[in-house]
Design a protein around this motif. Sequence first.
Motif, PDB file in Angstrom:
ATOM      1  N   GLU A   6       0.832  -1.209   0.000  1.00 15.88           N
ATOM      2  CA  GLU A   6       0.000   0.000   0.000  1.00 15.88           C
ATOM      3  C   GLU A   6       0.866   1.258   0.000  1.00 15.88           C
ATOM      4  N   TRP A   7       1.955   1.236   0.755  1.00 15.63           N
ATOM      5  CA  TRP A   7       2.864   2.384   0.744  1.00 15.63           C
ATOM      6  C   TRP A   7       3.417   2.613  -0.650  1.00 15.63           C
ATOM      7  N   GLU A   8       3.774   1.525  -1.349  1.00 12.68           N
ATOM      8  CA  GLU A   8       4.328   1.651  -2.698  1.00 12.68           C
ATOM      9  C   GLU A   8       3.272   2.174  -3.672  1.00 12.68           C
ATOM     10  N   ARG A   9       2.022   1.758  -3.504  1.00 10.19           N
ATOM     11  CA  ARG A   9       0.942   2.300  -4.340  1.00 10.19           C
ATOM     12  C   ARG A   9       0.781   3.799  -4.082  1.00 10.19           C
ATOM     13  N   HIS A  10       0.850   4.184  -2.833  1.00  7.48           N
ATOM     14  CA  HIS A  10       0.728   5.599  -2.489  1.00  7.48           C
ATOM     15  C   HIS A  10       1.900   6.391  -3.082  1.00  7.48           C
ATOM     16  N   ARG A  11       3.074   5.808  -3.071  1.00  7.37           N
ATOM     17  CA  ARG A  11       4.250   6.463  -3.643  1.00  7.37           C
ATOM     18  C   ARG A  11       4.044   6.731  -5.130  1.00  7.37           C
ATOM     19  N   VAL A  12       3.446   5.781  -5.831  1.00  9.02           N
ATOM     20  CA  VAL A  12       3.163   5.958  -7.263  1.00  9.02           C
ATOM     21  C   VAL A  12       2.255   7.166  -7.474  1.00  9.02           C
ATOM     22  N   LEU A  13       1.238   7.296  -6.631  1.00 11.67           N
ATOM     23  CA  LEU A  13       0.338   8.444  -6.744  1.00 11.67           C
ATOM     24  C   LEU A  13       1.069   9.761  -6.511  1.00 11.67           C
ATOM     25  N   ILE A  14       1.953   9.771  -5.533  1.00 15.26           N
ATOM     26  CA  ILE A  14       2.738  10.982  -5.271  1.00 15.26           C
ATOM     27  C   ILE A  14       3.622  11.302  -6.476  1.00 15.26           C
ATOM     28  N   ALA A  15       4.272  10.282  -7.033  1.00 15.23           N
ATOM     29  CA  ALA A  15       5.141  10.493  -8.197  1.00 15.23           C
ATOM     30  C   ALA A  15       4.337  11.021  -9.384  1.00 15.23           C
ATOM     31  N   GLN A  16       3.134  10.508  -9.571  1.00 14.14           N
ATOM     32  CA  GLN A  16       2.283  11.010 -10.657  1.00 14.14           C
ATOM     33  C   GLN A  16       1.936  12.474 -10.424  1.00 14.14           C
ATOM     34  N   ARG A  17       1.646  12.827  -9.188  1.00 12.41           N
ATOM     35  CA  ARG A  17       1.315  14.220  -8.861  1.00 12.41           C
ATOM     36  C   ARG A  17       2.528  15.120  -9.105  1.00 12.41           C
ATOM     37  N   VAL A  18       3.714  14.651  -8.742  1.00 15.36           N
ATOM     38  CA  VAL A  18       4.938  15.413  -8.983  1.00 15.36           C
ATOM     39  C   VAL A  18       5.099  15.653 -10.485  1.00 15.36           C
ATOM     40  N   ASN A  19       4.921  14.620 -11.280  1.00 15.06           N
ATOM     41  CA  ASN A  19       5.057  14.766 -12.734  1.00 15.06           C
ATOM     42  C   ASN A  19       4.056  15.770 -13.283  1.00 15.06           C
ATOM     43  N   TYR A  20       2.821  15.677 -12.829  1.00 13.16           N
ATOM     44  CA  TYR A  20       1.787  16.609 -13.265  1.00 13.16           C
ATOM     45  C   TYR A  20       2.163  18.051 -12.915  1.00 13.16           C
ATOM     46  N   LEU A  21       2.580  18.260 -11.675  1.00  7.18           N
ATOM     47  CA  LEU A  21       2.935  19.613 -11.242  1.00  7.18           C
ATOM     48  C   LEU A  21       4.169  20.136 -11.973  1.00  7.18           C
ATOM     49  N   GLN A  22       5.112  19.272 -12.272  1.00  9.29           N
ATOM     50  CA  GLN A  22       6.279  19.695 -13.045  1.00  9.29           C
ATOM     51  C   GLN A  22       5.845  20.204 -14.414  1.00  9.29           C
ATOM     52  N   GLN A  23       4.900  19.510 -15.033  1.00  6.86           N
ATOM     53  CA  GLN A  23       4.388  19.946 -16.327  1.00  6.86           C
ATOM     54  C   GLN A  23       3.662  21.289 -16.199  1.00  6.86           C
ATOM     55  N   GLN A  24       2.887  21.444 -15.125  1.00  4.86           N
ATOM     56  CA  GLN A  24       2.146  22.690 -14.918  1.00  4.86           C
ATOM     57  C   GLN A  24       3.096  23.871 -14.701  1.00  4.86           C
ATOM     58  N   VAL A  25       4.130  23.640 -13.921  1.00  8.85           N
ATOM     59  CA  VAL A  25       5.098  24.705 -13.655  1.00  8.85           C
ATOM     60  C   VAL A  25       5.836  25.070 -14.950  1.00  8.85           C
ATOM     61  N   ALA A  26       6.267  24.051 -15.692  1.00 11.31           N
ATOM     62  CA  ALA A  26       6.974  24.314 -16.953  1.00 11.31           C
ATOM     63  C   ALA A  26       6.077  25.068 -17.927  1.00 11.31           C
ATOM     64  N   ALA A  27       4.833  24.655 -18.054  1.00  6.73           N
ATOM     65  CA  ALA A  27       3.893  25.329 -18.964  1.00  6.73           C
ATOM     66  C   ALA A  27       3.646  26.767 -18.512  1.00  6.73           C
ATOM     67  N   GLY A  28       3.508  26.965 -17.240  1.00  6.15           N
ATOM     68  CA  GLY A  28       3.288  28.316 -16.704  1.00  6.15           C
ATOM     69  C   GLY A  28       4.466  29.226 -16.954  1.00  6.15           C
ATOM     70  N   LYS A  29       5.660  28.681 -16.853  1.00  5.96           N
ATOM     71  CA  LYS A  29       6.850  29.494 -17.102  1.00  5.96           C
ATOM     72  C   LYS A  29       6.953  29.865 -18.579  1.00  5.96           C
ATOM     73  N   LEU A  30       6.558  28.931 -19.445  1.00  8.59           N
ATOM     74  CA  LEU A  30       6.581  29.223 -20.881  1.00  8.59           C
ATOM     75  C   LEU A  30       5.580  30.333 -21.222  1.00  8.59           C
ATOM     76  N   GLU A  31       4.400  30.256 -20.602  1.00 10.37           N
ATOM     77  CA  GLU A  31       3.372  31.275 -20.859  1.00 10.37           C
ATOM     78  C   GLU A  31       3.814  32.639 -20.326  1.00 10.37           C
ATOM     79  N   ALA A  32       4.478  32.633 -19.185  1.00 10.02           N
ATOM     80  CA  ALA A  32       4.898  33.898 -18.555  1.00 10.02           C
ATOM     81  C   ALA A  32       6.138  34.473 -19.246  1.00 10.02           C
TER      82      ALA A  32
END
Length: 93
Positions: A66-92
């Motif tokens: 269960e901890w490893e499943r939760h880790r996967v979710l955190i990693a997915q969230r990190v990837n998503y946020l990295q994309q959002q930050v990169a996209a935001g910087k490109l727009e700005a």
Amino acid sequence: MAISVAENARLLDAEQRLLVKADQDIEEGWQRIRDQEDRVRELQVGGHDTRQAQRLVDLLKQTLIEWERHRVLIAQRVNYLQQQVAAGKLEAG
């Protein structure tokens, strides 16, 4: 309502810290399992009943899954946020 680059960056930082903690917790969990398996072997060598000790090993493994499943979710969230930050910087930029 769009979230600002700064807010996404703050969320990313928090999620990255959670990911590091999850990695540490998982490694410590594996160590606990190895330690408990050693205890089970010691009990077996001593001729003791190991059913409860083995049950603990099984429960620790289930928890770690269960901890490893939760880790996967955190990693997915990190990837998503990295994309959002990169996209935001490109727009700005």
